[in-house]
Design a protein around this motif. Sequence first.
Motif, PDB file in Angstrom:
ATOM      1  N   ASP A  45       0.493  -1.796   0.164  1.00 48.06           N
ATOM      2  CA  ASP A  45      -0.093   0.198  -0.393  1.00 48.06           C
ATOM      3  C   ASP A  45       0.770   1.081   0.343  1.00 48.06           C
ATOM      4  OD1 ASP A  45      -3.239   0.362   0.471  1.00 48.06           O
ATOM      5  OD2 ASP A  45      -1.457   2.317   1.162  1.00 48.06           O
ATOM      6  N   VAL A  46       0.140   2.429  -0.317  1.00 47.83           N
ATOM      7  CA  VAL A  46       0.818   3.818  -1.399  1.00 47.83           C
ATOM      8  C   VAL A  46       1.481   4.070   1.203  1.00 47.83           C
ATOM      9  CG1 VAL A  46      -1.084   4.610  -1.035  1.00 47.83           C
ATOM     10  CG2 VAL A  46       0.970   5.640  -1.844  1.00 47.83           C
ATOM     11  N   VAL A  47       0.989   3.243   1.487  1.00 48.86           N
ATOM     12  CA  VAL A  47       1.000   4.085   2.694  1.00 48.86           C
ATOM     13  C   VAL A  47       2.977   3.994   3.152  1.00 48.86           C
ATOM     14  CG1 VAL A  47      -1.560   4.741   3.691  1.00 48.86           C
ATOM     15  CG2 VAL A  47      -0.215   2.335   4.684  1.00 48.86           C
ATOM     16  N   HIS A  48       2.679   2.916   3.291  1.00 48.23           N
ATOM     17  CA  HIS A  48       4.232   1.600   3.438  1.00 48.23           C
ATOM     18  C   HIS A  48       5.367   2.065   2.552  1.00 48.23           C
ATOM     19  CE1 HIS A  48       1.125  -1.134   5.549  1.00 48.23           C
ATOM     20  NE2 HIS A  48       1.397   0.237   5.775  1.00 48.23           N
ATOM     21  N   PRO A  49       6.018   2.911   3.029  1.00 47.73           N
ATOM     22  CA  PRO A  49       7.546   2.957   2.046  1.00 47.73           C
ATOM     23  C   PRO A  49       8.292   1.702   2.602  1.00 47.73           C
ATOM     24  CG  PRO A  49       7.137   5.465   3.286  1.00 47.73           C
ATOM     25  CD  PRO A  49       6.060   4.123   4.223  1.00 47.73           C
ATOM     26  N   TYR A  50       8.257   1.144   3.923  1.00 45.58           N
ATOM     27  CA  TYR A  50       9.304   0.355   4.032  1.00 45.58           C
ATOM     28  C   TYR A  50       8.861  -0.606   4.299  1.00 45.58           C
ATOM     29  CZ  TYR A  50      13.372   3.217   3.644  1.00 45.58           C
ATOM     30  OH  TYR A  50      13.948   4.085   2.755  1.00 45.58           O
ATOM     31  N   LEU A  51       8.625  -1.931   4.076  1.00 50.58           N
ATOM     32  CA  LEU A  51       7.557  -3.650   4.829  1.00 50.58           C
ATOM     33  C   LEU A  51       9.187  -3.960   5.208  1.00 50.58           C
ATOM     34  CD1 LEU A  51       5.277  -3.785   2.191  1.00 50.58           C
ATOM     35  CD2 LEU A  51       4.395  -3.251   5.238  1.00 50.58           C
ATOM     36  N   TYR A  52       9.209  -4.319   6.546  1.00 44.57           N
ATOM     37  CA  TYR A  52       9.960  -5.750   7.009  1.00 44.57           C
ATOM     38  C   TYR A  52       9.400  -7.057   7.783  1.00 44.57           C
ATOM     39  CZ  TYR A  52      11.326  -1.115   8.023  1.00 44.57           C
ATOM     40  OH  TYR A  52      11.921   0.639   8.036  1.00 44.57           O
ATOM     41  N   ASP A  53      10.735  -8.031   8.018  1.00 47.01           N
ATOM     42  CA  ASP A  53      10.299  -9.259   7.782  1.00 47.01           C
ATOM     43  C   ASP A  53      11.501  -9.064   9.173  1.00 47.01           C
ATOM     44  OD1 ASP A  53      13.313 -10.009   6.814  1.00 47.01           O
ATOM     45  OD2 ASP A  53      12.323 -10.289   5.452  1.00 47.01           O
ATOM     46  N   LYS A  54      11.091 -10.501  10.246  1.00 47.19           N
ATOM     47  CA  LYS A  54      11.964 -10.296  11.423  1.00 47.19           C
ATOM     48  C   LYS A  54      13.527 -10.080  11.284  1.00 47.19           C
ATOM     49  CE  LYS A  54       8.952 -13.305  13.260  1.00 47.19           C
ATOM     50  NZ  LYS A  54       8.596 -14.316  14.775  1.00 47.19           N
ATOM     51  N   THR A  55      14.305 -10.777   9.494  1.00 47.44           N
ATOM     52  CA  THR A  55      15.636 -10.407   9.937  1.00 47.44           C
ATOM     53  C   THR A  55      15.740  -8.613   9.431  1.00 47.44           C
ATOM     54  OG1 THR A  55      15.509 -12.617   8.810  1.00 47.44           O
ATOM     55  CG2 THR A  55      17.128 -10.948   8.295  1.00 47.44           C
ATOM     56  N   THR A  56      15.239  -8.125   8.778  1.00 49.09           N
ATOM     57  CA  THR A  56      15.335  -6.876   8.076  1.00 49.09           C
ATOM     58  C   THR A  56      15.150  -6.002   9.128  1.00 49.09           C
ATOM     59  OG1 THR A  56      12.977  -6.810   7.344  1.00 49.09           O
ATOM     60  CG2 THR A  56      15.198  -7.232   5.812  1.00 49.09           C
ATOM     61  N   GLN A  57      14.324  -6.213   9.829  1.00 44.00           N
ATOM     62  CA  GLN A  57      14.074  -5.441  11.579  1.00 44.00           C
ATOM     63  C   GLN A  57      15.200  -5.641  12.394  1.00 44.00           C
ATOM     64  OE1 GLN A  57      10.657  -3.957  12.146  1.00 44.00           O
ATOM     65  NE2 GLN A  57      12.951  -2.749  13.104  1.00 44.00           N
ATOM     66  N   ARG A  58      15.624  -6.924  12.263  1.00 42.67           N
ATOM     67  CA  ARG A  58      16.611  -6.949  13.301  1.00 42.67           C
ATOM     68  C   ARG A  58      17.787  -6.282  12.623  1.00 42.67           C
ATOM     69  NH1 ARG A  58      18.487 -10.299  17.140  1.00 42.67           N
ATOM     70  NH2 ARG A  58      16.738 -11.737  17.273  1.00 42.67           N
ATOM     71  N   LYS A  59      18.273  -6.063  11.660  1.00 44.38           N
ATOM     72  CA  LYS A  59      19.454  -5.340  11.146  1.00 44.38           C
ATOM     73  C   LYS A  59      19.099  -3.927  11.130  1.00 44.38           C
ATOM     74  CE  LYS A  59      20.930  -8.730   7.818  1.00 44.38           C
ATOM     75  NZ  LYS A  59      20.823  -9.368   6.319  1.00 44.38           N
ATOM     76  N   ILE A  60      17.673  -2.988  11.015  1.00 38.80           N
ATOM     77  CA  ILE A  60      17.826  -1.617  10.639  1.00 38.80           C
ATOM     78  C   ILE A  60      17.824  -1.695  12.520  1.00 38.80           C
ATOM     79  CG2 ILE A  60      15.697  -1.841  11.514  1.00 38.80           C
ATOM     80  CD1 ILE A  60      15.697   0.811   9.217  1.00 38.80           C
ATOM     81  N   LEU A  61      17.608  -2.930  13.428  1.00 36.24           N
ATOM     82  CA  LEU A  61      17.420  -1.804  15.130  1.00 36.24           C
ATOM     83  C   LEU A  61      19.232  -2.132  14.943  1.00 36.24           C
ATOM     84  CD1 LEU A  61      14.753  -3.138  15.870  1.00 36.24           C
ATOM     85  CD2 LEU A  61      15.056  -1.371  16.156  1.00 36.24           C
ATOM     86  N   GLU A  62      19.528  -3.070  15.362  1.00 36.74           N
ATOM     87  CA  GLU A  62      21.288  -3.338  15.433  1.00 36.74           C
ATOM     88  C   GLU A  62      22.303  -2.283  14.408  1.00 36.74           C
ATOM     89  OE1 GLU A  62      21.982  -7.280  14.311  1.00 36.74           O
ATOM     90  OE2 GLU A  62      21.270  -7.861  16.143  1.00 36.74           O
ATOM     91  N   LYS A  63      21.830  -2.058  13.080  1.00 41.19           N
ATOM     92  CA  LYS A  63      22.166  -0.350  12.896  1.00 41.19           C
ATOM     93  C   LYS A  63      22.489   0.808  13.213  1.00 41.19           C
ATOM     94  CE  LYS A  63      22.175   2.333   9.218  1.00 41.19           C
ATOM     95  NZ  LYS A  63      22.176   2.246   7.126  1.00 41.19           N
ATOM     96  N   ASN A  64      21.161   1.031  14.391  1.00 40.27           N
ATOM     97  CA  ASN A  64      21.116   2.073  14.597  1.00 40.27           C
ATOM     98  C   ASN A  64      21.398   1.750  16.674  1.00 40.27           C
ATOM     99  OD1 ASN A  64      20.098   4.506  13.421  1.00 40.27           O
ATOM    100  ND2 ASN A  64      19.155   2.689  12.683  1.00 40.27           N
TER     101      ASN A  64
END
Length: 297
Positions: free
Chosen positions: A218-237
Amino acid sequence: MIENSCAICGPGIHFKILYAQNFGLKNVDSELFSARKRPKGLHYQVVQCRQCGLVFSNPIFSQSALENIYRESSFSYEEDLESAKETYQKILKRVCRRLPQKEAFLEIGCSNGFTLESARELGFREIYGIEPNQEAVKHANETVRNFIQGGILKEGLYPEKKFDLICAFHVFDHLSDPNEFLTLCRHYLKEDGYLLFIHHNVKAFPAKLLRDRCPIIDVVHPYLYDKTTQRKILEKNHFYKIKFFNVYDCYSLNYWMKLFPLSERWKEIFLQFLRALKIERFKIKLPVGNMGVFAQK
């Protein structure tokens, strides 16, 4: 429209196209970005990073354009709020057992403040909320309305405040700059503070089965995550002790039918059938592909 890039790997990384953009600018209005609207199946070009697997849209509307749209979007889901409050309150209650203390609570994207009410009931001494939609804030209970800040998360909102817990329910995948958001969350959290997010899982069964017909594309979601990519972006920050859990949503048959990937004509036929049987308010709990994530600064 502006170019977007992978929030984990950065610009310059190759991606593959999953779904082509299927709307024009004439289709865009504030209703398209209203919370819990009937899905219209409109989305940007949806791509996937070939390096980390993050699913994102490219190009997208600018952050300033999105802020204006969300500010003016309608507040049209009051009938569903009690169900959402029940779901989130159970999760919040479970999470609170892990917190060393319950001094200050912040919810980002707090709608009319129903989770702020729950946080107060669960023992937080101070509650704060941020909500860009003006109409939603107007509908807040007077016991919490004065604790809601209109707008979006940014520097300088709480110069002297640090929070034990920051929540964002169905917010993170709406953000065009998730790294900036996580940087601000770190700034506002205590040293041992926690994040609690709930949002869609792009690798959940409904998304795999329905593909671009799934309501989350949907247009409201610029990004969509799964558990792997969610973990990666949290660890990046620099967030750690990351825990995931499945979310079971309990809503009325009326609500579920609005989300079902059928034409508007067939949706209306089934909705009329539910009303005729007087079961449109009957609630069903379903695992529809939402995930929760709990992480520590």
